[in-house]
Design a protein around this motif. Structure first.
Motif, short mmCIF file in Angstrom:
data_model
loop_
_atom_site.label_atom_id
_atom_site.label_comp_id
_atom_site.label_asym_id
_atom_site.label_seq_id
_atom_site.Cartn_x
_atom_site.Cartn_y
_atom_site.Cartn_z
N GLN A 112 121.25 32.17 128.30
CA GLN A 112 121.03 32.02 126.82
C GLN A 112 120.88 30.72 126.48
O GLN A 112 120.11 30.02 125.59
N ARG A 113 121.67 29.80 127.33
CA ARG A 113 121.52 28.11 126.96
C ARG A 113 120.25 27.51 127.38
O ARG A 113 119.55 26.89 126.78
N LEU A 114 119.81 28.00 128.74
CA LEU A 114 118.76 27.28 129.43
C LEU A 114 117.61 28.02 129.52
O LEU A 114 116.40 27.36 129.78
N GLY A 115 117.70 29.23 129.18
CA GLY A 115 116.43 30.18 129.79
C GLY A 115 116.40 30.43 131.09
O GLY A 115 117.29 30.03 131.98
N THR A 116 115.42 31.18 131.48
CA THR A 116 114.96 31.35 132.94
C THR A 116 114.42 30.23 133.70
O THR A 116 113.70 29.47 132.99
N SER A 117 114.78 30.32 134.87
CA SER A 117 114.16 29.38 135.90
C SER A 117 112.99 29.96 136.83
O SER A 117 112.90 31.53 136.59
N PRO A 118 112.14 29.49 137.40
CA PRO A 118 111.32 30.35 138.26
C PRO A 118 111.81 31.16 139.41
O PRO A 118 110.97 32.01 139.78
N ILE A 119 113.16 31.02 139.50
CA ILE A 119 113.55 31.84 140.65
C ILE A 119 114.31 33.27 139.80
O ILE A 119 114.90 33.95 140.76
N HIS A 120 114.33 33.38 138.42
CA HIS A 120 114.96 34.45 137.81
C HIS A 120 113.89 35.62 137.81
O HIS A 120 112.77 35.45 137.82
N ARG A 121 114.57 36.83 137.81
CA ARG A 121 113.87 38.14 137.84
C ARG A 121 113.74 38.42 136.57
O ARG A 121 114.46 38.89 135.89
N LYS A 122 112.42 38.06 135.97
CA LYS A 122 111.94 38.60 134.63
C LYS A 122 112.03 39.85 134.09
O LYS A 122 112.56 40.20 132.98
N THR A 123 111.89 40.80 135.04
CA THR A 123 112.28 42.11 134.57
C THR A 123 113.46 42.79 134.66
O THR A 123 113.72 43.42 134.28
N PHE A 124 114.50 41.83 135.06
CA PHE A 124 115.82 42.27 135.09
C PHE A 124 116.78 41.69 133.68
O PHE A 124 117.86 42.01 133.50
N GLN A 125 115.91 40.67 132.78
CA GLN A 125 116.72 39.93 131.92
C GLN A 125 117.22 40.96 130.70
O GLN A 125 118.22 40.60 130.15
N VAL A 126 116.18 41.54 130.18
CA VAL A 126 116.53 42.36 128.80
C VAL A 126 117.61 43.18 128.75
O VAL A 126 118.52 43.01 127.95
N LYS A 127 117.96 44.09 129.77
CA LYS A 127 119.10 44.67 129.75
C LYS A 127 120.20 43.82 130.01
O LYS A 127 121.53 44.18 129.55
N GLU A 128 120.17 43.20 131.01
CA GLU A 128 121.44 42.31 131.46
C GLU A 128 121.93 41.22 130.75
O GLU A 128 123.10 40.96 131.01
#
Length: 212
Positions: free
Chosen positions: A192-208
């Motif tokens: 929430q503070r930093l946002g995602t990085s290139p190694i984060h799974r974008k499709t996992f984010q909304v629910k998690e």
């Protein structure tokens, strides 16, 4: 009191006795993480149940082991195994293919890296490889019951943990070295503070990322 039952070679012995000399165990690590790759370990153990019971005593489902236990037993597994490997599928591949197909891709890569060709596969549930003509069996709670699968789970987990510690140096602020990419409260707050990085799974984010 519930007694712990460590995995053994019951399943391997069924296939060794049927003429399959090279039985490979497969298991994954990192399937449910928010960041980093999914890893799959592959292990072919020698046909020597008595020796394996002694040499790999303490090897079990990696999730039930402490980090120290995993790190101390991983070299022993590598020494005892006829051949072993670990392979990955990256976060981008997980987003593109979906976690099931990406995990299977990592499994295929791991099998291709083995020094011996497996004649039979023992896999954790949901790690079946229908595209292969190799005979295989997927086991419920395979890492708790089958020594080859348990050994593969330890190698997958330790290799992925090491990689996440390395990634922590490059993507600081998320605490990757501590939670290994899983959705802990600290990790979700960092996102929430930093946002995602290139190694984060974008499709996992909304629910998690929902925090209550």
């Amino acid at each position: 009191m519930i007694m712990r039952v460590d995995p053994d070679t019951f399943f391997e012995e069924q296939f060794w006795e049927s003429g399959f000399c090279h039985v490979a165990g497969l298991d994954e690590a990192g399937r449910g993480a928010l960041a980093g790759p999914v890893a799959v370990g592959a292990v072919i153990l020698p046909n020597d149940p008595a020796f394996l019971a002694r040499a790999l005593s303490g090897v079990r489902d990696s999730k039930q082991m402490t980090p120290l236990e995993r790190e101390s037993l991983a070299p022993r597994i590598k020494e005892v195994a006829l051949t072993w490997s670990v392979a990955f599928a990256a976060a981008e591949e997980i987003d593109s293919l979906g976690i099931v197909h990406a995990t299977r891709l990592a499994a295929l890569r791991a099998l291709n890296r083995l020094a011996l060709s497996p004649q039979y596969l023992l896999t954790a549930l949901r790690l079946e490889l229908p595209q292969l003509e190799i005979s295989q069996t997927a086991l419920v709670r395979g890492d708790a019951l089958c020594l080859s699968i348990a050994a593969a789970s330890v190698l997958a987990k330790t290799a992925r943990d090491e990689l996440m510690r390395e990634l922590d140096v490059h993507y600081q602020g998320y605490g990757l070295g501590k939670h290994k990419g899983y959705g802990t409260l600290a990790h979700r707050l960092a996102l929430q503070r930093l946002g995602t990085s290139p190694i984060h799974r974008k499709t996992f984010q909304v629910k998690e990322l929902q925090i209550t």
